[in-house]
Design a protein around this motif. Structure first.
Motif: not given
Ligand code: WTA
Length: 651
Positions: A331-360
């Motif tokens: 995934i290449m993600f243009e946005g930020i974790p809290n836009y439009p709301d605080f569930s964006r990361f997990w929405e993207v995880v669900e949408k694209h069925k992310v298997n490995i997630f690497y963040t700060a």
């Protein structure tokens, strides 16, 4: 933060990321491979080099010394990293595999998926545009882009034709950009008209225009991303969609010696201006390929997501080169974790069925504050491995990441590394090692950590010290662009014959490493490295400022916050307006990431009789730990300290 007591039940939890199925590396494999990587590094790294296609297979593997400093790997090998990241997958019949999944800032905007075959066509198109503009092998190209596929394509296009890319984070100001263009004498800029972050436009092209009032370049290649109205300077600025209309669909990969420069990336140190850390081709390619394979334990068909920006080294190594060399889908993600709301990361995880997630860790802490609801609103069952990078993770945030985000079933890898190391250096390997929340874990293959005291005495066993690395590894930076002496001074002179990381570190009885943070004048704000000297020089460049001293202090979300002590020129009045003005000034000089959290105007700074600012005292006051200021008797005027304590801002 890592001093918090660790709950017993979390210690030594060996978790397999694949439901008990075999991983790329078991505990026994690790022990055997690590041993070999130290006792016979050349044969170990000759074998790892076979992960890549070489036009000329290297016969000389390592040739490196830390005193005098000269680092070479695979020096008679010839290859092209773009070929390895793109073309060879197409040639191997994997052209239809998805390389990039672009997830835009606005979840309502259409995304894009780009297969390896499409990526190859895109890279060739951009490479031919660069050639048309006069870019050749060895030329520096500055890339100032939002997080869109063209950012990665621009990097790969440079690598394809042998140009050296210097990516500048899109959040840096025009002044900071100008300094980075000037330092490496770059004559070409690739940018977008604008970017989007959290729904807000980022005026990238306008920033480039402002930077180019200070430093001239030959050409600017502009990608239309947001349909922003921008000024185009005739003869210098070119729209990508126009200039690319008639370029050829063919562009061979330039044969590169393993030690030919690949990229420059500016990073902060304890003194002076940011340094252009220089990485070369072959060793870097092998390092990111090998670390990605073992650390993320990637399997074909899986979706990998690293939420970093390509403007930082994490984006270079684990968005662009590492995953693509391994043929991954990411995934290449243009946005930020809290836009439009605080569930964006997990929405993207669900949408694209992310298997490995690497963040700060800073993102984890910010999201943790919002509670479990936004996480649990989305299906995260695809996740099997979680990773962190950039700063120490406090056990509380680790626990939340593990229990809530990963539902208590995905291992966490806490990866310690630096811009200068090229890729991951210390981490547990999933399925091989138990995890200890707050500890990065064990050295990766070929990495020989050593802890020393302030005098350079080697410390053995369970202990606390300054972290050095005693032997070279393929992904190591080779120099500071244009200033090899600064490279030697910065990294190899504190402890002669060793690479000094600038980090403090604890080693426990199980030989696990716990990074405790920087021991130099570098602070880590939301995972972004910043020299306190840089912020000080931004402040004193304001006409009303006489002197400034900047220190870090613990911050709940950002890890460290920026506390600035400022004295004004004679006759200048303290006021809230001036504080606001100074804040804006720092943002203009460096960028929003350097915005001071506290600006403390003071009539004087605590100094020794010889005029040295006593930072130790300033740190204590900023930490609101003024009860333990220690010996202040060497101060020229001890009453200065009382006034600072009285007026402290971080209460
Ligand atoms: C810090 C980022 C603790 C450290 C890849 C290092 C970490 C600096 C970790 C490099 C970690 C990075 N645990 N601290 N897992 N990862 N650091 O160059 O202080 O932006 O020296 O590279 O970040 O930052 P840089």
């Amino acid at each position: 933060m890592t001093d918090e007591p660790v709950k017993k039940d979390l210690v030594a939890l060996i978790a397999s990321p694949r439901n008990g199925e075999a991983t790329h590396c078991t505990a026994a494999d690790y022990d055997r491979l690590y041993q070999e990587s130290i006792s016979d590094p050349d044969s170990f790294w000759a074998r790892q080099a076979e992960r890549l296609d070489w036009q000329t297979m290297p016969t000389k593997i390592s040739n490196a010394s830390f005193d005098p400093v000269s680092i070479k790997w695979y020096e008679d090998g010839v290859m092209n990293i773009c070929h390895n990241a793109v073309d060879r997958h197409v040639a191997a019949g994997k052209g239809d595999v998805t390389a990039l999944i672009f997830e835009p800032d606005d979840p309502q905007s259409p995304g894009r998926t780009i297969s390896y075959a499409e990526l190859q066509a895109e890279v060739i198109k951009m490479a031919n545009c660069l050639k048309k503009l006069g870019v050749g092998k060895g030329d520096r190209v500055t890339i100032y882009m939002p997080m869109i596929p063209e950012g990665a394509i621009a990097m790969l296009a440079c690598a394809r034709i042998g140009a050296i890319h210097s990516v500048v984070f899109g959040g840096f100001s025009p002044d900071a950009l100008a300094g980075r263009i000037e330092d490496c004498d770059s004559k070409f800029v690739i940018c977008a008209d604008g970017g989007l972050r959290g729904g807000k436009p980022v005026p990238l092209k306008a920033n480039v225009d402002a930077a180019l009032e200070k430093v001239a370049v030959d050409a600017v290649l502009v990608i239309n991303h947001t349909d922003t109205d921008v000024e185009m300077t005739a003869g210098r600025d070119h729209w990508y969609h126009e200039i690319s209309a008639d370029v050829s669909a063919d562009c061979p990969c330039e044969p590169m010696n393993a030690e030919d420069p690949l990229f420059i990336l500016y990073t902060s140190g304890s003194t002076g201006k940011p340094k252009g850390v220089l990485h070369t081709t072959g060793g870097y390619a092998v390092w990111v390929a090998t670390t990605f394979h073992y650390v993320f334990d990637y399997q074909p068909g899986e979706v990998f997501w690293c939420s970093a920006d390509i403007g930082w080294v994490t984006g270079h190594s684990y968005i662009v080169y590492g995953p693509l060399i391994n043929g991954a889908t990411e995934i290449m993600f243009e946005g930020i974790p809290n836009y439009p709301d605080f569930s964006r990361f997990w929405e993207v995880v669900e949408k694209h069925k992310v298997n490995i997630f690497y963040t700060a860790p800073t993102a984890i802490r910010a999201l943790m504050r919002e509670g479990d609801g936004p996480v649990k609103a989305h299906d995260r069952s695809s996740i099997r491995l979680l990773g962190t990078v950039g700063e120490p993770i406090n056990p509380e945030a680790w626990r939340w990441y593990y229990d809530v985000v990963g539902d208590g079933k995905s291992p966490i890898i806490d990866t310690w590394w630096q811009t200068e190391t090229g890729g991951i250096m210390i981490t547990t390997l999933p399925g091989a090692h138990g995890m200890k929340p707050g500890s990065a874990g064990k050295p990766f293959f070929g990495v020989q950590p050593q802890l020393v005291d302030g005098d350079g005495k080697i410390l053995e066993g369970a202990t606390d010290g300054n972290l050095c690395i005693t032997a070279s590894w393929p992904g190591q930076a080779r120099s500071v662009y244009g200033d090899h002496e600064r490279f030697v001074q910065t990294y190899f002179s504190t402890y002669k014959g060793k690479y000094f990381t600038g980090d403090g570190c604890k080693r426990d009885a199980d030989d696990y490493y716990w990074i405790t943070g920087r021991v130099d004048d570098v602070i880590n704000v939301s995972g972004h490295r910043m020299g306190t000297a840089e912020v000080e020089s931004a402040l004193v460049s304001h006409p009303k400022v006489a002197e400034a001293a900047v220190v870090g202090y613990p911050h709940d979300i950002k890890g460290q916050g920026i506390y600035c002590y400022v004295t004004l020129n004679a006759g200048e009045e303290h006021s809230d307006e001036l504080v606001a003005e100074l804040r804006v000034h720092v943002r203009k000089e460096i960028g929003p990431i350097a915005t001071p959290d506290h600006l403390h105007l003071t009539p004087a700074l605590p100094k020794t009789r010889s005029g040295k600012i006593m930072r130790r005292i300033l740190r204590k006051i900023a930490e609101n730990d003024h009860g333990a200021l220690g010996d202040t008797s060497t101060l020229a005027d001890p009453s200065v300290v009382d006034a600072l304590v009285e007026g402290r801002l971080n209460r």
